[in-house]
Motif scaffolding. Structure first.
Motif, short mmCIF file in Angstrom:
data_model
loop_
_atom_site.label_atom_id
_atom_site.label_comp_id
_atom_site.label_asym_id
_atom_site.label_seq_id
_atom_site.Cartn_x
_atom_site.Cartn_y
_atom_site.Cartn_z
N GLN A 380 0.83 -1.20 0.00
CA GLN A 380 0.00 0.00 0.00
C GLN A 380 0.87 1.26 0.00
OE1 GLN A 380 -3.78 -0.05 0.18
NE2 GLN A 380 -2.99 1.77 -0.88
N TRP A 381 1.89 1.26 0.83
CA TRP A 381 2.76 2.44 0.90
C TRP A 381 3.51 2.65 -0.42
CZ3 TRP A 381 2.98 6.39 4.16
CH2 TRP A 381 4.09 7.26 4.09
N GLN A 382 4.00 1.56 -1.01
CA GLN A 382 4.75 1.69 -2.27
C GLN A 382 3.87 2.17 -3.42
OE1 GLN A 382 6.40 -2.34 -2.09
NE2 GLN A 382 8.45 -1.45 -2.08
N LYS A 383 2.58 1.88 -3.36
CA LYS A 383 1.66 2.37 -4.39
C LYS A 383 1.48 3.88 -4.30
CE LYS A 383 -1.22 -1.78 -4.89
NZ LYS A 383 -2.59 -2.35 -4.66
N LEU A 384 1.60 4.40 -3.08
CA LEU A 384 1.31 5.81 -2.85
C LEU A 384 2.56 6.68 -2.78
CD1 LEU A 384 -1.36 5.33 -0.05
CD2 LEU A 384 -1.82 5.81 -2.46
N LEU A 389 8.96 3.82 3.94
CA LEU A 389 8.01 3.89 5.05
C LEU A 389 8.80 4.07 6.33
CD1 LEU A 389 5.17 3.65 6.28
CD2 LEU A 389 5.46 1.16 6.26
N ASP A 390 8.70 5.25 6.93
CA ASP A 390 9.54 5.60 8.06
C ASP A 390 8.97 5.14 9.39
OD1 ASP A 390 11.78 7.29 9.26
OD2 ASP A 390 10.02 8.20 10.20
N SER A 391 7.63 5.15 9.52
CA SER A 391 7.02 4.78 10.80
C SER A 391 5.61 4.29 10.58
CB SER A 391 7.00 5.98 11.76
OG SER A 391 6.16 7.01 11.27
N SER A 411 9.90 2.54 12.29
CA SER A 411 9.75 2.82 13.72
C SER A 411 8.28 2.73 14.08
CB SER A 411 10.30 4.21 14.05
OG SER A 411 11.70 4.26 13.88
N VAL A 412 8.02 2.66 15.39
CA VAL A 412 6.64 2.57 15.88
C VAL A 412 6.34 3.78 16.76
CG1 VAL A 412 5.08 1.28 17.38
CG2 VAL A 412 6.54 0.06 15.77
N MET A 413 5.20 4.41 16.51
CA MET A 413 4.68 5.43 17.40
C MET A 413 3.52 4.81 18.18
SD MET A 413 3.48 9.36 16.72
CE MET A 413 2.32 8.93 15.41
N VAL A 414 3.74 4.57 19.46
CA VAL A 414 2.76 3.87 20.29
C VAL A 414 1.57 4.79 20.55
CG1 VAL A 414 2.42 2.58 22.42
CG2 VAL A 414 4.68 2.66 21.37
N SER A 415 0.39 4.19 20.62
CA SER A 415 -0.80 4.97 20.94
C SER A 415 -0.74 5.41 22.39
CB SER A 415 -2.06 4.15 20.68
OG SER A 415 -2.10 3.03 21.54
N GLY A 416 -1.48 6.46 22.69
CA GLY A 416 -1.52 6.98 24.05
C GLY A 416 -0.60 8.16 24.23
N LEU A 429 7.47 13.37 11.69
CA LEU A 429 6.26 12.97 10.99
C LEU A 429 5.97 13.89 9.80
CD1 LEU A 429 4.06 12.15 14.09
CD2 LEU A 429 4.83 10.51 12.38
N GLN A 430 6.25 15.16 9.96
CA GLN A 430 6.04 16.10 8.85
C GLN A 430 7.00 15.84 7.70
OE1 GLN A 430 6.41 19.93 10.76
NE2 GLN A 430 4.72 19.48 12.17
N GLU A 431 8.22 15.43 8.03
CA GLU A 431 9.22 15.20 6.99
C GLU A 431 9.04 13.86 6.28
OE1 GLU A 431 13.03 15.56 8.77
OE2 GLU A 431 12.94 17.74 8.98
N HIS A 432 8.60 12.84 7.01
CA HIS A 432 8.57 11.49 6.45
C HIS A 432 7.16 10.91 6.33
CE1 HIS A 432 12.95 11.28 6.71
NE2 HIS A 432 12.84 11.76 7.94
N GLY A 433 6.19 11.52 7.00
CA GLY A 433 4.86 10.94 7.00
C GLY A 433 4.79 9.69 7.85
N THR A 434 3.65 9.01 7.80
CA THR A 434 3.48 7.77 8.57
C THR A 434 2.29 7.00 8.01
OG1 THR A 434 3.32 6.88 10.82
CG2 THR A 434 1.88 8.73 10.29
N LEU A 435 2.17 5.75 8.42
CA LEU A 435 1.04 4.90 8.04
C LEU A 435 0.32 4.49 9.32
CD1 LEU A 435 -0.54 3.34 5.85
CD2 LEU A 435 1.06 1.43 6.20
N ALA A 436 -0.93 4.85 9.44
CA ALA A 436 -1.74 4.51 10.62
C ALA A 436 -2.66 3.33 10.30
CB ALA A 436 -2.56 5.72 11.06
N LEU A 437 -2.72 2.36 11.22
CA LEU A 437 -3.49 1.13 11.01
C LEU A 437 -4.29 0.82 12.27
CD1 LEU A 437 -0.46 -0.96 9.70
CD2 LEU A 437 -2.18 0.12 8.25
N TRP A 438 -5.52 0.32 12.07
CA TRP A 438 -6.30 -0.14 13.22
C TRP A 438 -7.44 -1.04 12.74
CZ3 TRP A 438 -6.30 4.85 11.40
CH2 TRP A 438 -7.52 5.37 10.93
#
Length: 492
Positions: A380-384, A389-391, A411-416, A429-438
């Motif tokens: 998914q990330w490679q399509k976009l 994928l940094d985090s 890397s992982v950004m933990v919830s909370g 996050l502004q420089e590399h973006g991120t992928l959020a999943l749930w």
């Protein structure tokens, strides 16, 4: 007729056992056990501490993962158990005959903690050789009073504190032992004080990290303990003690079925030094008794798994209680009983890992479609995006599974709380973006994520995946919602 002397050569069945417990869980499971992906993502960041634990266990776990690949955590876990058995044997050789020490070390495999829980490498498993190593080196230090043993003890004590803070309980137990015995005279010399200084120097970077991060692990542990205490109160300590006894049940059954008689008179006769029996009992039982008394008095919530590293001397204590003639007659039967037990528990392990989801009609932590999740995230990330994928962030369990199998090693950004992931920042996050999943039925609270949708230099894409449960084909597929925050310079 007495049996022939017990051989102390490394038996082939023991080597086979560790190979099977390394290869089969990896081959039969579809995802890591609960604590493994968490340790991997911590270790990847090479911090001096993490919001739950000190760093050394995670560093070692990530190193095995990096060197050996996805099977690395299983290799490490069984190496840890094997090292614990070897250290128990080395200590036993200082106290009794080689054959007794050998059987006493193998008795550890008849303690539940040393078998089934070893599927999941975590800080409790990592402590097992640390506790045994500390007891072994402490024994040599007080017995021989050599500089090298005191220096080694200081290094190992400091390293142990970097594995898990509960090692402090063992160190306190050792100090109490030295003060309550004639070894108190050693405190009039420089050697134990130098050992303490070395331990503090080794542990100092984590102390500094704790100060810089508001003592996060201690706050976390206090909250978990309070949660357990609120359910059971002061009686939690009795439940903890009962669980420790139950975990010795396989060993007790082996003694029962082989009709092995124990005697309290035996240790004084077979141990090389009369004071060694007091040493064994103190080091083997005092930590649990101290912890249980604290739980009863102060109403602390004691977690059963805290007892995992505390029973490394149980095998030596039991074997020291077997009279000489009984040991000569029963040693071969006891060894066969251990082989039968590890065969049974291996079969149960294979059945659980391979068929457990179908038997229960629901997946365990080892039954999630980890490879499919990570592959889907990467694709998914490679399509976009044309950038790496940094985090990843979102629902912790899904994110951890993706992070530990993704080809991007994000890397992982933990919830909370944002403090849980100090390597992340709004600028990163502004420089590399991120992928959020749930999962579809969950909406995690993720730090810094909401403002990203309003950033002009980021483009947000979203969608949903449907992923089948490999071991439960008839179960409703897993639905994962995703949001990709892509820097405009990377947008395809």
């Amino acid at each position: 007729m007495p049996s022939k002397p017990l051989s102390v050569r490394l038996p082939l069945w023991l080597v086979l056992y560790f190979i099977l417990w390394t290869v089969l869980p990896f081959a039969l499971s579809t995802s890591y056990p609960l604590d493994v992906p968490e340790g991997i993502y911590w270790g990847r960041e090479w911090q001096w501490g993490y919001y739950k634990h000190p760093p050394l266990s995670s560093w070692i776990l990530y190193s095995f993962y990096y060197i050996f690949g996805h099977i690395g955590p299983y290799i490490l876990s069984q190496c840890t158990i094997a090292l614990s058995l070897w250290l128990a044997y080395q200590l036993g050789r200082q106290l009794m005959s080689r054959s007794r020490a050998f059987l006493g070390a193998l008795f550890l495999l008849a303690i539940f903690y040393y078998t089934w829980p070893s599927l999941e490498f975590n800080h409790n498993i990592a402590q097992m050789p640390v506790w045994l190593g500390l007891v072994y080196i402490f024994y040599l230090a007080i017995r021989q009073n050599c500089w090298r043993y005191w220096l080694l003890f200081g290094l190992l004590a400091g390293a142990g504190m970097l594995v898990k803070y509960t090692v402090a309980l063992l160190i306190i137990t050792m100090i109490l032992y030295s003060l309550c015995t004639p070894y108190r005279r050693l405190w009039l010399t420089a050697k134990p004080w130098l050992a303490i200084l070395i331990a503090l120097l080794v542990f100092a970077p984590n102390i500094y990290w704790l100060m810089q991060h508001n003592w996060l692990p201690l706050t976390y542990a206090s909250a978990r303990s309070a949660e357990d205490a609120s359910r059971n109160g002061h009686l939690a300590a009795l439940g903890y003690l009962g669980t420790q006894i139950i975990n010795h049940l396989p060993l007790l059954l082996i003694l029962l079925f082989t009709r092995t008689r124990l005697s309290l008179r035996t240790p004084i006769q077979i141990l090389l030094h009369k004071s060694d029996w007091r040493f064994l009992l103190w080091m083997g039982l005092a930590p649990t008794l101290i912890l249980s008394c604290a739980g009863l008095i102060f109403g602390l919530g004691l977690r059963d798994m805290w007892g995992m590293p505390m029973w490394g001397l149980s095998g030596l204590i039991i074997v020291a209680l077997i009279p000489e003639q009984v040991f000569a007659d029963k040693s071969t039967s006891l060894l066969k009983a251990i082989v039968i037990w590890v065969s049974i528990v291996t079969i149960l392990m294979v059945t659980y890992v391979e068929f457990g989801a179908r038997i229960r009609h629901k997946p365990s932590r080892m039954d999630w479609p980890q490879t499919a999740l990570a592959s889907q995230a990467d694709e998914q990330w490679q399509k976009l995006s044309s950038c790496k994928l940094d985090s990843v962030t979102g629902s912790d369990w899904v994110v951890l599974l993706v992070a530990s199998y993704s080809n991007f090693a994000p890397s992982v950004m933990v919830s909370g709380d944002a403090a849980y992931s100090p390597w992340m920042s709004s600028r990163r996050l502004q420089e590399h973006g991120t992928l959020a999943l749930w999962p579809d039925n969950e909406q995690p609270k993720v730090p810094w994520l909401q403002p990203l949708a309003q950033r002009p230099d980021l483009v947000m894409k979203q969608g949903e995946w449907t992923i089948a449960w490999g071991k439960l084909p008839d179960r409703e597929p897993l639905k994962i919602r995703w949001q990709a925050y892509i820097p405009k310079r990377c947008l395809k």
